[in-house]
Design a protein around this motif. Structure first.
Motif, PDB file in Angstrom:
ATOM      1  N   GLY A  84     -15.701 -10.539  -0.800  1.00 17.99           N
ATOM      2  CA  GLY A  84     -17.157 -10.495  -0.804  1.00 17.99           C
ATOM      3  C   GLY A  84     -17.683  -9.399  -1.709  1.00 17.99           C
ATOM      4  N   ALA A  85     -17.161  -8.194  -1.548  1.00 13.55           N
ATOM      5  CA  ALA A  85     -17.555  -7.048  -2.364  1.00 13.55           C
ATOM      6  C   ALA A  85     -16.476  -5.982  -2.252  1.00 13.55           C
ATOM      7  CB  ALA A  85     -18.891  -6.487  -1.877  1.00 13.55           C
ATOM      8  N   LEU A  86     -16.475  -5.096  -3.200  1.00 10.36           N
ATOM      9  CA  LEU A  86     -15.593  -3.937  -3.124  1.00 10.36           C
ATOM     10  C   LEU A  86     -16.304  -2.855  -2.326  1.00 10.36           C
ATOM     11  CD1 LEU A  86     -14.238  -3.849  -6.790  1.00 10.36           C
ATOM     12  CD2 LEU A  86     -13.120  -4.746  -4.739  1.00 10.36           C
ATOM     13  N   PRO A  87     -15.562  -1.966  -1.680  1.00 10.14           N
ATOM     14  CA  PRO A  87     -16.201  -0.916  -0.886  1.00 10.14           C
ATOM     15  C   PRO A  87     -17.045   0.018  -1.763  1.00 10.14           C
ATOM     16  CG  PRO A  87     -13.821  -0.592  -0.972  1.00 10.14           C
ATOM     17  CD  PRO A  87     -14.099  -1.883  -1.642  1.00 10.14           C
ATOM     18  N   ALA A  88     -18.181   0.444  -1.217  1.00 10.35           N
ATOM     19  CA  ALA A  88     -19.060   1.364  -1.939  1.00 10.35           C
ATOM     20  C   ALA A  88     -18.390   2.717  -2.159  1.00 10.35           C
ATOM     21  CB  ALA A  88     -20.368   1.534  -1.176  1.00 10.35           C
ATOM     22  N   GLU A  89     -17.559   3.133  -1.209  1.00 12.23           N
ATOM     23  CA  GLU A  89     -16.864   4.417  -1.315  1.00 12.23           C
ATOM     24  C   GLU A  89     -15.370   4.217  -1.061  1.00 12.23           C
ATOM     25  OE1 GLU A  89     -18.701   7.648   0.772  1.00 12.23           O
ATOM     26  OE2 GLU A  89     -20.703   6.820   0.414  1.00 12.23           O
ATOM     27  N   PRO A  90     -14.651   3.667  -2.048  1.00 11.52           N
ATOM     28  CA  PRO A  90     -13.209   3.466  -1.865  1.00 11.52           C
ATOM     29  C   PRO A  90     -12.479   4.801  -1.817  1.00 11.52           C
ATOM     30  CG  PRO A  90     -13.805   3.094  -4.145  1.00 11.52           C
ATOM     31  CD  PRO A  90     -15.090   3.320  -3.392  1.00 11.52           C
ATOM     32  N   ASP A  91     -11.321   4.810  -1.166  1.00 14.32           N
ATOM     33  CA  ASP A  91     -10.524   6.027  -1.129  1.00 14.32           C
ATOM     34  C   ASP A  91      -9.103   5.809  -1.654  1.00 14.32           C
ATOM     35  OD1 ASP A  91      -9.512   4.537   0.964  1.00 14.32           O
ATOM     36  OD2 ASP A  91      -9.912   6.038   2.497  1.00 14.32           O
ATOM     37  N   SER A  92      -8.836   4.597  -2.152  1.00 17.73           N
ATOM     38  CA  SER A  92      -7.523   4.294  -2.710  1.00 17.73           C
ATOM     39  C   SER A  92      -7.652   3.187  -3.740  1.00 17.73           C
ATOM     40  CB  SER A  92      -6.548   3.871  -1.605  1.00 17.73           C
ATOM     41  OG  SER A  92      -6.973   2.665  -1.022  1.00 17.73           O
ATOM     42  N   TYR A  93      -6.577   3.000  -4.475  1.00 17.63           N
ATOM     43  CA  TYR A  93      -6.516   1.928  -5.466  1.00 17.63           C
ATOM     44  C   TYR A  93      -5.469   0.943  -4.983  1.00 17.63           C
ATOM     45  CZ  TYR A  93      -7.231  -0.172 -10.004  1.00 17.63           C
ATOM     46  OH  TYR A  93      -7.581  -1.040 -11.007  1.00 17.63           O
ATOM     47  N   TYR A  94      -5.856  -0.318  -4.867  1.00 18.51           N
ATOM     48  CA  TYR A  94      -4.991  -1.322  -4.269  1.00 18.51           C
ATOM     49  C   TYR A  94      -4.343  -2.193  -5.338  1.00 18.51           C
ATOM     50  CZ  TYR A  94      -3.364  -4.770  -0.910  1.00 18.51           C
ATOM     51  OH  TYR A  94      -2.578  -5.594  -0.150  1.00 18.51           O
ATOM     52  N   LEU A  95      -3.024  -2.230  -5.342  1.00 18.63           N
ATOM     53  CA  LEU A  95      -2.285  -3.140  -6.196  1.00 18.63           C
ATOM     54  C   LEU A  95      -2.167  -4.428  -5.393  1.00 18.63           C
ATOM     55  CD1 LEU A  95       0.954  -2.301  -8.191  1.00 18.63           C
ATOM     56  CD2 LEU A  95       0.283  -4.584  -7.466  1.00 18.63           C
ATOM     57  N   HIS A  96      -3.115  -5.318  -5.606  1.00 19.33           N
ATOM     58  CA  HIS A  96      -3.233  -6.530  -4.803  1.00 19.33           C
ATOM     59  C   HIS A  96      -2.069  -7.485  -5.039  1.00 19.33           C
ATOM     60  CE1 HIS A  96      -5.222  -9.807  -2.669  1.00 19.33           C
ATOM     61  NE2 HIS A  96      -4.729 -10.570  -3.628  1.00 19.33           N
ATOM     62  N   ASP A  97      -1.695  -7.656  -6.295  1.00 23.94           N
ATOM     63  CA  ASP A  97      -0.679  -8.656  -6.590  1.00 23.94           C
ATOM     64  C   ASP A  97      -0.112  -8.441  -7.981  1.00 23.94           C
ATOM     65  OD1 ASP A  97       0.933 -10.911  -6.389  1.00 23.94           O
ATOM     66  OD2 ASP A  97      -0.712 -12.338  -6.333  1.00 23.94           O
ATOM     67  N   ILE A  98       1.166  -8.672  -8.093  1.00 24.22           N
ATOM     68  CA  ILE A  98       1.842  -8.733  -9.379  1.00 24.22           C
ATOM     69  C   ILE A  98       2.871  -9.852  -9.273  1.00 24.22           C
ATOM     70  CG2 ILE A  98       3.512  -6.945  -8.742  1.00 24.22           C
ATOM     71  CD1 ILE A  98       3.584  -6.158 -11.748  1.00 24.22           C
ATOM     72  N   ALA A  99       2.978 -10.623 -10.321  1.00 24.17           N
ATOM     73  CA  ALA A  99       4.005 -11.665 -10.391  1.00 24.17           C
ATOM     74  C   ALA A  99       4.573 -11.665 -11.800  1.00 24.17           C
ATOM     75  CB  ALA A  99       3.424 -13.038 -10.061  1.00 24.17           C
ATOM     76  N   LEU A 100       5.886 -11.725 -11.875  1.00 26.17           N
ATOM     77  CA  LEU A 100       6.569 -11.781 -13.157  1.00 26.17           C
ATOM     78  C   LEU A 100       7.507 -12.979 -13.154  1.00 26.17           C
ATOM     79  CD1 LEU A 100       7.502  -7.995 -13.445  1.00 26.17           C
ATOM     80  CD2 LEU A 100       5.585  -9.176 -14.547  1.00 26.17           C
ATOM     81  N   LEU A 101       7.328 -13.859 -14.127  1.00 25.03           N
ATOM     82  CA  LEU A 101       8.232 -15.000 -14.269  1.00 25.03           C
ATOM     83  C   LEU A 101       9.582 -14.506 -14.780  1.00 25.03           C
ATOM     84  CD1 LEU A 101       5.813 -17.630 -15.855  1.00 25.03           C
ATOM     85  CD2 LEU A 101       6.573 -17.466 -13.465  1.00 25.03           C
TER      86      LEU A 101
END
Length: 170
Positions: A84-101
């Motif tokens: 929906g939205a990113l937090p107004a005051e984030p406190d971390s950086y999220y590595l949501h997904d990585i995929a390597l063929l």
């Protein structure tokens, strides 16, 4: 992959079908729908990248992707859920997904991705990177400086998944 180098470049909307296909191929039960990637790209385009190979002819082929964004520490998004939205005051950086063929493996693409994520987190002023390791990838993430957030505890996606973190400046 013979004859060319792979480089990370910004993701574009026309990459999304390839991203969804790579997710299906690489992540199995942990795959997410195209709509999830489309939303992440719309919310935080600077955190979305494609690993592209360049052959002798100069043609580019997507052989991996990376999706990241600012977030709240200790609250990984549910698999496939809209933010929906990113937090107004984030406190971390999220590595949501990585995929390597398979074509990307053995080229240190994961290490280059972590360097990219560290730079993105640094630019966002966030001190820690968090991810959820699935499918036995926790050992790989440990080699890249990540530690278990709750050792021995199953992560948010069930048994064998682990929340892991690393400081940006490590």
């Amino acid at each position: 992959m013979s004859g060319g180098a792979a480089t990370w470049r910004p993701m574009r909307a026309d990459d999304l079908p390839a991203v969804a296909a790579m997710s299906d191929t690489v992540h199995g039960a942990f795959t997410e729908p195209l709509a999830t990637y489309a939303e992440r790209l719309a919310l935080y385009p600077q955190g979305c990248h494609i690993l592209e190979s360049r052959g002798f002819e100069g043609e580019g082929t997507a052989i991996g992707y990376l999706v990241t964004h600012p977030w709240r520490l200790g609250a990984p998004p549910k698999l496939g859920a809209a933010l929906g939205a990113l937090p107004a005051e984030p406190d971390s950086y999220y590595l949501h997904d990585i995929a390597l063929l398979p074509a990307a493996r053995g080229q240190r693409a994961g290490e280059a991705a972590v360097a990219l994520v560290r730079n993105l987190a640094r630019a966002a002023g966030l001190p820690v990177i968090e991810l959820v390791a699935v499918g036995g990838a926790d050992a790989y993430w440990q080699r890249l400086g990540f530690a278990y957030a709750a050792p021995g505890a199953d992560g948010p996606y069930g048994p064998g998944t682990f929340v892991m973190r690393r400081p940006v400046e490590a």
